[in-house]
Write an enzyme that holds these catalytic residues in place. Structure first.
Site, PDB file in Angstrom:
ATOM      1  N   CYS A 296      82.238  50.177  37.170  1.00  0.00           N
ATOM      2  CA  CYS A 296      80.972  49.567  36.171  1.00  0.00           C
ATOM      3  C   CYS A 296      81.496  49.334  34.990  1.00  0.00           C
ATOM      4  O   CYS A 296      82.388  50.007  34.154  1.00  0.00           O
ATOM      5  CB  CYS A 296      79.749  50.519  36.008  1.00  0.00           C
ATOM      6  SG  CYS A 296      78.860  50.059  34.667  1.00  0.00           S
TER       7      CYS A 296
ATOM      8  N   TYR B  19      76.864  38.268  34.966  1.00  0.00           N
ATOM      9  CA  TYR B  19      75.857  38.811  35.906  1.00  0.00           C
ATOM     10  C   TYR B  19      74.644  37.663  36.000  1.00  0.00           C
ATOM     11  O   TYR B  19      74.163  37.249  36.948  1.00  0.00           O
ATOM     12  CB  TYR B  19      75.099  40.170  35.307  1.00  0.00           C
ATOM     13  CG  TYR B  19      76.188  41.076  35.707  1.00  0.00           C
ATOM     14  CD1 TYR B  19      75.996  41.928  37.011  1.00  0.00           C
ATOM     15  CD2 TYR B  19      77.364  41.579  34.719  1.00  0.00           C
ATOM     16  CE1 TYR B  19      76.737  43.029  37.216  1.00  0.00           C
ATOM     17  CE2 TYR B  19      77.856  42.474  35.022  1.00  0.00           C
ATOM     18  CZ  TYR B  19      77.901  43.412  36.283  1.00  0.00           C
ATOM     19  OH  TYR B  19      78.727  44.411  36.478  1.00  0.00           O
TER      20      TYR B  19
END
Length: 296
Positions: free
Chosen positions: A45, A172
């Site tokens: 992440c 994203y």
């Protein structure tokens, strides 16, 4: 919002649910104390990656413990490879629900667990690094960098806001877009910012000159994943990071610093994105490449 939403095909990130603060004076109810807090992360992440970098740069390894989840996440959320030795949790969701039994959002990393009260303090990832920088100064290693100097905070915050909106979260927005217009808007903004950052780095080593700052910590995890994941997996393919001479030099310069390079696990990064995000990669097949020489 409690979950990721899509408005007109655009990706909208869920709001952070837990936003308490750890403070040096303890006025928040969560005093900065060595050994009290556990940072829960995934090496895959990018938001968690920045917390690992800061913890290492500032020498806080003994003051703040770390629990690492497996990079492969299923419908139950992040899982610890073995039950976490401090919290006893097998899934990160257990800690979220122990803190708020009615919680219905995604169980995200990074987050901070308080062993004193047995609850999560925060999953507000932008605040975790600045808390380590400003509230744990008593435990910074001698010679640790001042990543958030008072004289530059307004400029750092301004640059961070732009980088977050168009680069960190921009990839994203591109990768999870479900409409052509939303995708093109995100990719256009992303590469406009990368072009501007390329120009900014033409005459300086780091984003604010010769010294590392919070801004470098926030930009690096996206750059580290760019050619390996975002270029193909998220269709951010107008240019590669390697096509930007200054940004590529800058990224490799940061990677050579142990706090950056030794917390960059490209195997876990690829396995997480390609095997977990089946909405983008339905087969779950993880590519062998690209082969990138970060030491060059």
């Amino acid at each position: 919002m409690s979950v990721q939403e899509f408005a007109g095909g655009s990706f909208v990130r869920q709001a952070n649910r837990f936003t308490d603060r750890i403070t040096a004076d303890g006025g928040s109810g969560f005093p900065a104390e060595p050994g009290r807090y556990r940072l829960l992360v995934s090496y895959a992440c990018p938001w968690a990656h920045r917390t690992l970098i800061v913890r290492r740069l500032l020498g806080l390894e003994d003051a703040i413990g770390v629990g690492v989840v497996d990079p492969i996440r299923d419908e139950r959320g992040w899982r610890f490879p073995e039950p976490d030795p401090v919290t006893g949790a097998t899934f990160l969701s257990e800690l979220y629900l122990a803190t708020d039994p009615g919680y219905q959002g995604r169980y995200t990393v990074p987050c901070v667990w308080d062993t004193g009260t047995g609850r999560l303090v925060t999953n507000d990832f932008p605040a975790i690094t600045t808390m380590m920088e400003t509230e744990f100064t008593a435990w910074h290693a001698p010679g640790a960098p001042d990543l958030y100097p008072a004289a530059l905070r307004a400029e750092i915050d301004e640059l961070n806001a732009l980088v977050y909106a168009t680069v960190n979260n921009g990839v994203y927005k591109a990768g999870f877009a479900t409409a052509q217009a939303a995708y093109e808007e995100a990719v256009t903004a992303l590469f406009a910012s990368l072009d501007a950052l390329e120009e900014r780095l033409a005459g300086r080593r780091f984003l604010f000159g010769d010294d590392l700052t919070e801004s470098d910590v926030r930009l690096y995890p996206t750059l580290a994943r760019f050619d390996t994941v975002y270029h193909a997996h998220f269709k951010c393919n107008l240019r590669r990071l390697a096509d930007y001479p200054n940004l590529w030099r800058y990224a490799r310069d940061l990677h050579a610093i142990p706090a950056f390079g030794e917390t960059t696990d490209l195997d876990q990064i690829k396995r997480h994105y390609y095997a977990t995000q089946r909405n983008v990669n339905p087969s779950g097949v993880v590519p062998l490449g690209p082969k990138i020489d970060w030491s060059r």
